[in-house]
Design a protein around this motif. Structure first.
Motif, PDB file in Angstrom:
ATOM      1  N   PRO A  39     -34.454  -3.954  44.823  1.00 17.30           N
ATOM      2  CA  PRO A  39     -35.923  -4.540  44.806  1.00 17.30           C
ATOM      3  C   PRO A  39     -36.290  -5.633  46.007  1.00 17.30           C
ATOM      4  O   PRO A  39     -36.566  -6.506  45.734  1.00 17.30           O
ATOM      5  CB  PRO A  39     -36.314  -5.110  43.570  1.00 17.30           C
ATOM      6  CG  PRO A  39     -34.935  -5.580  43.104  1.00 17.30           C
ATOM      7  CD  PRO A  39     -33.750  -4.704  43.797  1.00 17.30           C
ATOM      8  N   ILE A  40     -36.056  -4.925  47.272  1.00 19.01           N
ATOM      9  CA  ILE A  40     -36.012  -5.708  48.549  1.00 19.01           C
ATOM     10  C   ILE A  40     -37.201  -4.938  49.293  1.00 19.01           C
ATOM     11  O   ILE A  40     -37.436  -3.827  49.016  1.00 19.01           O
ATOM     12  CB  ILE A  40     -35.154  -6.486  49.349  1.00 19.01           C
ATOM     13  CG1 ILE A  40     -34.085  -5.024  49.656  1.00 19.01           C
ATOM     14  CG2 ILE A  40     -34.305  -7.195  48.510  1.00 19.01           C
ATOM     15  CD1 ILE A  40     -33.024  -5.427  50.759  1.00 19.01           C
ATOM     16  N   SER A  41     -37.750  -5.747  50.292  1.00 21.13           N
ATOM     17  CA  SER A  41     -38.827  -4.771  51.059  1.00 21.13           C
ATOM     18  C   SER A  41     -38.270  -3.807  51.911  1.00 21.13           C
ATOM     19  O   SER A  41     -36.915  -3.729  52.042  1.00 21.13           O
ATOM     20  CB  SER A  41     -39.594  -5.863  52.049  1.00 21.13           C
ATOM     21  OG  SER A  41     -38.585  -6.393  53.073  1.00 21.13           O
ATOM     22  N   THR A  85     -28.482 -11.990  54.816  1.00 19.00           N
ATOM     23  CA  THR A  85     -28.416 -12.335  53.626  1.00 19.00           C
ATOM     24  C   THR A  85     -29.229 -13.558  52.952  1.00 19.00           C
ATOM     25  O   THR A  85     -29.754 -13.458  51.843  1.00 19.00           O
ATOM     26  CB  THR A  85     -26.881 -12.967  53.307  1.00 19.00           C
ATOM     27  OG1 THR A  85     -26.041 -11.822  53.573  1.00 19.00           O
ATOM     28  CG2 THR A  85     -26.411 -13.272  51.749  1.00 19.00           C
ATOM     29  N   GLU A  86     -29.937 -14.346  53.831  1.00 21.73           N
ATOM     30  CA  GLU A  86     -30.500 -15.398  53.382  1.00 21.73           C
ATOM     31  C   GLU A  86     -32.050 -14.851  53.131  1.00 21.73           C
ATOM     32  O   GLU A  86     -32.630 -15.209  52.252  1.00 21.73           O
ATOM     33  CB  GLU A  86     -30.838 -16.485  54.706  1.00 21.73           C
ATOM     34  CG  GLU A  86     -29.568 -17.285  54.869  1.00 21.73           C
ATOM     35  CD  GLU A  86     -29.138 -17.979  53.770  1.00 21.73           C
ATOM     36  OE1 GLU A  86     -30.091 -18.695  53.109  1.00 21.73           O
ATOM     37  OE2 GLU A  86     -27.946 -17.738  53.182  1.00 21.73           O
ATOM     38  N   ARG A  87     -32.375 -13.729  53.872  1.00 22.97           N
ATOM     39  CA  ARG A  87     -33.604 -13.009  53.560  1.00 22.97           C
ATOM     40  C   ARG A  87     -33.596 -12.427  52.300  1.00 22.97           C
ATOM     41  O   ARG A  87     -34.434 -12.200  51.459  1.00 22.97           O
ATOM     42  CB  ARG A  87     -33.987 -12.130  54.870  1.00 22.97           C
ATOM     43  CG  ARG A  87     -34.314 -12.815  56.192  1.00 22.97           C
ATOM     44  CD  ARG A  87     -34.691 -11.950  57.147  1.00 22.97           C
ATOM     45  NE  ARG A  87     -35.734 -11.211  56.719  1.00 22.97           N
ATOM     46  CZ  ARG A  87     -35.949  -9.964  57.476  1.00 22.97           C
ATOM     47  NH1 ARG A  87     -35.261  -9.677  58.466  1.00 22.97           N
ATOM     48  NH2 ARG A  87     -36.823  -9.164  57.182  1.00 22.97           N
ATOM     49  N   VAL A  88     -32.486 -11.653  52.064  1.00 24.11           N
ATOM     50  CA  VAL A  88     -32.141 -10.980  50.809  1.00 24.11           C
ATOM     51  C   VAL A  88     -32.366 -11.917  49.501  1.00 24.11           C
ATOM     52  O   VAL A  88     -32.838 -11.828  48.840  1.00 24.11           O
ATOM     53  CB  VAL A  88     -30.644 -10.242  50.777  1.00 24.11           C
ATOM     54  CG1 VAL A  88     -30.635  -9.651  49.369  1.00 24.11           C
ATOM     55  CG2 VAL A  88     -30.789  -9.028  51.630  1.00 24.11           C
ATOM     56  N   LYS A  89     -31.663 -13.037  49.793  1.00 21.39           N
ATOM     57  CA  LYS A  89     -31.652 -14.193  48.661  1.00 21.39           C
ATOM     58  C   LYS A  89     -33.189 -14.645  48.617  1.00 21.39           C
ATOM     59  O   LYS A  89     -33.791 -14.786  47.389  1.00 21.39           O
ATOM     60  CB  LYS A  89     -31.108 -15.538  49.341  1.00 21.39           C
ATOM     61  CG  LYS A  89     -29.559 -15.390  49.326  1.00 21.39           C
ATOM     62  CD  LYS A  89     -28.771 -16.682  49.782  1.00 21.39           C
ATOM     63  CE  LYS A  89     -27.492 -16.672  49.713  1.00 21.39           C
ATOM     64  NZ  LYS A  89     -26.915 -18.011  50.202  1.00 21.39           N
TER      65      LYS A  89
END
Length: 113
Positions: A39-41, A85-89
């Motif tokens: 559930p990410i963009s 990864t920081e954006r996923v977090k």
């Protein structure tokens, strides 16, 4: 996310590149998740797939050795993976614990030569 863990579900994910695999995994059992189910963009999914499709470009697979500047290429790939990864977090905040697992293949090949 449902996985192969004993409890059948995980809230601990890792971002990791590998050939022929999507870049999100269970951090416990190493189940590889389909990116479409995360559930990410859509924009972040596209960037993750671009990133993972570059995995291993620093290795000449036919000769089983690093290409020139292979270590630097892997380092750049890991830097980009950390940023993603920081954006996923950020997008999964409060739902999942996410970590980055950098590639260490180049150092393994460098030690062989």
């Amino acid at each position: 996310m449902y996985c192969f863990c004993e409890q059948k579900e995980t809230f601990e994910l890792k971002v990791e590149g590998d050939i022929g695999a999507d870049p999100i995994w269970c951090n416990q059992c190493s189940c590889n998740f389909e990116l479409k189910d995360i559930p990410i963009s859509d924009e972040l999914k596209v960037e993750l797939m671009r990133w993972v499709n570059k995995y291993g470009k620093w290795i000449d697979w036919g000769k089983d050795k690093l290409i020139p500047n292979g270590i630097e290429m892997e380092e750049a790939h890991n830097e980009q993976g950390f940023i993603l990864t920081e954006r996923v977090k950020k997008e999964l905040r409060g739902k999942y614990k996410v970590k980055f697992s950098p590639s260490t293949r180049a150092s393994g090949y460098a030690n062989k030569q």
